[in-house]
Design a protein around this motif. Sequence first.
Motif, short mmCIF file in Angstrom:
data_model
loop_
_atom_site.label_atom_id
_atom_site.label_comp_id
_atom_site.label_asym_id
_atom_site.label_seq_id
_atom_site.Cartn_x
_atom_site.Cartn_y
_atom_site.Cartn_z
N PRO A 75 2.29 8.63 -2.49
CA PRO A 75 3.22 8.95 -3.29
C PRO A 75 3.91 7.59 -3.99
O PRO A 75 3.43 6.50 -3.74
N LYS A 76 4.90 7.86 -4.87
CA LYS A 76 5.39 6.97 -5.90
C LYS A 76 5.77 5.48 -5.00
O LYS A 76 5.40 4.60 -5.55
N GLU A 77 6.59 5.75 -3.91
CA GLU A 77 7.14 4.58 -3.34
C GLU A 77 5.90 3.57 -2.73
O GLU A 77 6.05 2.43 -2.74
N GLU A 78 5.24 4.34 -2.10
CA GLU A 78 3.96 3.81 -1.39
C GLU A 78 3.11 3.09 -2.35
O GLU A 78 2.55 1.73 -2.01
N ALA A 79 2.75 3.68 -3.50
CA ALA A 79 2.01 2.91 -4.50
C ALA A 79 2.57 1.65 -5.08
O ALA A 79 2.04 0.75 -5.12
N ALA A 80 3.93 1.64 -5.40
CA ALA A 80 4.60 0.67 -5.78
C ALA A 80 4.55 -0.58 -4.50
O ALA A 80 4.32 -1.79 -5.11
N ALA A 81 4.65 -0.09 -3.39
CA ALA A 81 4.67 -1.13 -2.57
C ALA A 81 3.48 -1.78 -2.21
O ALA A 81 3.30 -2.99 -1.83
N GLU A 82 2.36 -1.12 -2.67
CA GLU A 82 0.85 -1.86 -2.52
C GLU A 82 0.41 -2.51 -3.65
O GLU A 82 -0.75 -3.16 -3.64
N LEU A 83 1.19 -2.56 -4.78
CA LEU A 83 0.93 -3.10 -5.95
C LEU A 83 0.81 -4.74 -5.76
O LEU A 83 1.83 -5.22 -4.99
N ASP A 84 0.00 -5.44 -6.19
CA ASP A 84 -0.20 -6.82 -6.37
C ASP A 84 1.15 -7.40 -6.51
O ASP A 84 1.97 -6.97 -7.57
N PRO A 85 2.05 -8.29 -5.52
CA PRO A 85 3.26 -8.82 -5.82
C PRO A 85 3.32 -9.42 -7.24
O PRO A 85 4.42 -9.21 -7.84
N SER A 86 2.29 -9.95 -7.91
CA SER A 86 2.23 -10.83 -9.34
C SER A 86 2.56 -9.55 -10.20
O SER A 86 2.64 -9.99 -11.19
#
Length: 393
Positions: A75-86
């Motif tokens: 889901p959207k929020e989980e995807a955003a959380a796992e994106l490379d911080p850069s």
Amino acid sequence: MATPTIVMMPGDGIGQTVLPEAQRVLDKVGFSANYVHGDIGWEFWCKEGNALPQRTIDLLTEHEVGLFGAITSKPKEEAAAELDPSLADQGYVYYSPIVGLRQHFNLQLCVRPCRTFAGNPLNFIRRGVDGIEEPPVDVVIFRQNTEGLYAGVEWTNPPDEVRTALETHVKMGAYRNTPSEDLAISCRIFTRAACRYITEAAFAYAEKHGYQSVTICEKPNVIRETSGMMNAAAREAKERHPGIDLWLTNIDAQMMWLTKNPEDYGVIVAGNMFGDIISDGFAGLTGGLGFACSANVGETCAVFEPTHGSAPKYADYETSIVNPIAMILSAAMMLDHLGETSMAGAIRTAISAVLKDGRTKTYDMMKMTGRADVVTRGAASTSRMTDAILERL
Ligand code: NAI
Ligand code: MG
């Protein structure tokens, strides 16, 4: 014919386990091809902000045939959380790469054969007047793969201009007092071109492969416009193929008839959502996810994949336990697509022989829960199942 190049896209989780098993079978059956690796899946979302990198699209554009394992979507929020911080806060949005492939290459046909293999303990059985029956099921589902409810035209809190446009329809009056923020709208969009394409493809397939009927599973008495357009296209196609029967059923009734008389159906056509439902329904009669294979076919490209996902909870077992047959049958569909029908037939015959013999069964065929110890309790591992198929080739 020139040696084909196959774009191998293992993807995530058990996709990485089952794709190499399919390649072992392709090698053994003597299929001569070049293989190139295509990056796809969660890892590339996290590292690059794109689960379907352009380089993979380029490979498929060049080589036109892909074999795909499975991907993980979150889901959207989980995807955003796992994106490379850069990459954070740069507007990256996760999209399913398989949906992306279908739309990019207009892979408008999703073909899902559901056939029982004699001896498969998961085959559908039914209580008949004379006792238990095991009707053979041989259905090929043509699911519209790019439009309908999966077109992605949807809103929660629709903008005013959308509301205004919709209010030109008298039925929208029922929602006049619902605030926009409490309104969710998903559009079901069918085009005549796509309806004509899939119904013609289904009739042509029925004719070529000896099926007697094409059944359209829609809901034209309620969803009059979209389902009505599909049925109209089917009637036109029927005129070009007078030897094949056309049946028009409602999706809800069809789900009931699924277990009443599944052996009566041949080729089935449905829009994207109903096609997804009906193909899982028929897959459940013929062995479930361990057996469900599929092809995504367009004019310029085709991608073959098992219906199952990445089953992450099984991906890290030291000995893999998942059933490779869905992937191997998908590879056989690829061989059919490339004109290597006798190799494809040999693979299906080998699978039939293994199932009829009955000694080699993965955990799903033994109705076990998929724990790591199933192999010590008599289930075949993934590679043991492939070995048994190879021995029959
Ligand atoms: P799934 O298909 O990965 O697994 C569901 C269950 O089916 C598993 O727990 C397992 O019990 C069984 N199963 C699946 N494949 C099997 C096999 N080859 N042999 C034996 N048993 C098998 O679906 P789930 O758990 O809903 O989703 C997991 C991930 O896969 C999610 O991230 C989802 O978004 C993704 N997914 C990807 C698809 C694709 O790549 N086309 C399709 C469906 C789900
Ligand atoms: Mg599905």
